[in-house]
Design a protein around this motif. Structure first.
Motif, PDB file in Angstrom:
ATOM      1  N   GLN A 184       0.837  -1.210   0.000  1.00 51.62           N
ATOM      2  CA  GLN A 184       0.000   0.000   0.000  1.00 51.62           C
ATOM      3  C   GLN A 184       0.869   1.256   0.000  1.00 51.62           C
ATOM      4  N   ALA A 203      -1.780  -4.069  -2.677  1.00 53.83           N
ATOM      5  CA  ALA A 203      -2.617  -2.985  -2.181  1.00 53.83           C
ATOM      6  C   ALA A 203      -4.078  -3.393  -2.232  1.00 53.83           C
ATOM      7  N   ALA A 256      -6.749  -2.471   7.000  1.00 52.24           N
ATOM      8  CA  ALA A 256      -5.566  -1.629   6.829  1.00 52.24           C
ATOM      9  C   ALA A 256      -4.908  -1.449   8.185  1.00 52.24           C
TER      10      ALA A 256
END
Length: 278
Positions: free
Chosen positions: A142, A217, A253
């Protein structure tokens, strides 16, 4: 073929010398029961994201070591458990830290290809160091591809957590930074030289050596925009012989979660790529 796991993985915490002071490091020795695969140097994310991802990075480091890689995690100057305060951190100093760490790792690993593994802003820092360190590959989790976007996101944390201070936009906070030369966000005080250096770093302006990039990602919530950005950068870097492989991974995340969170899908996707590579 899956690599056998170490029965007792050898993990060595230590400090290495680098001006100024020392840097806290953790070395993950490669599995002695498999063919050596080279070395992986970890480049951690910015500010509090370092703490949020420390466990996730440790789990992936152990997985890499089990596959035969020598892995080095370390905290950049002014970050984590290394010497110095965050306010004194500088982009060029962090690049120097990576050069020293890469040389140490190459000597310890006894040769073999080097991979730089960067998370979030660490991904952009790894890209910025690639021309000098000439890795065989980059592993990006990411990553930020624009330093200015990273700083704006960092400043937005202050807008969300300190609304009483009167600022209404990142532009207002940047104006305050220009006047005072520093600003504090979530307990992290940053100085304007570091902000300027990060602002000026853009992935599409970086020249990379011929290498392979594995980019992981979560494309949500704007998958078309994410894939378009990856494709654009892949086309730019292809001129220098860079091959980009994009791996979309859905999952929490960890870097933005309110508490320390694991992301099994990211761990498995990353390990699967390197498990299958010769």
């Amino acid at each position: 073929m899956n690599a056998p796991l170490l029965s007792t993985p050898r993990v060595e915490p230590f400090f290495f010398d680098a001006e100024p002071g020392t840097r806290f490091s953790v070395y993950h020795a490669p599995n002695p029961h498999v063919q050596p695969r080279g070395a992986i140097l970890y480049v951690h994310p910015f500010a509090e994201e370092l703490n949020k991802t420390r466990r996730l990075a440790s789990l992936q480091s152990r997985a890499f070591a089990a596959l035969g890689f020598a892995v080095l995690q370390f905290d950049l100057f002014g970050c984590g458990d290394s010497c110095g305060d965050f306010y004194s951190g500088r982009w060029e100093l962090w690049k120097s830290d990576l050069s020293i760490a890469a040389a140490w790792l190459a000597e310890r690993a006894g040769g073999g290809p080097l991979h730089l593994w960067g998370v979030r802003l660490g991904g952009l820092l790894a890209l910025d160091c690639a021309r000098e360190l000439r890795p065989a590959g980059l592993i990006l989790w990411q990553p930020f591809t624009s330093g200015r976007n990273c700083i704006n996101q960092f400043l937005r944390l202050r807008l969300e957590t300190q609304p009483e201070d009167g600022a209404r936009s990142t532009a207002a906070l940047r104006a305050r930074l220009a006047v005072h030369g520093h600003i504090e966000v979530g307990g992290y005080e940053v100085a304007i030289p570091l902000v300027k250096a990060i602002d000026e770093c853009e992935a599409d302006q970086l020249r990379l050596p011929p290498c392979t990039v594995h980019w992981f990602a979560d494309p949500a919530p704007a998958p078309a925009r994410v894939t378009a950005n990856v494709a654009r950068l892949a086309a730019v870097w292809a001129r220098d012989g860079v091959q980009v492989h994009f791996h979309p991974v859905a999952g929490p995340a960890s870097w933005n979660a309110p508490a320390v969170t694991e992301c099994p899908a990211l761990l498995e996707a990353t390990s699967a790529v390197f498990r299958s590579d010769p």
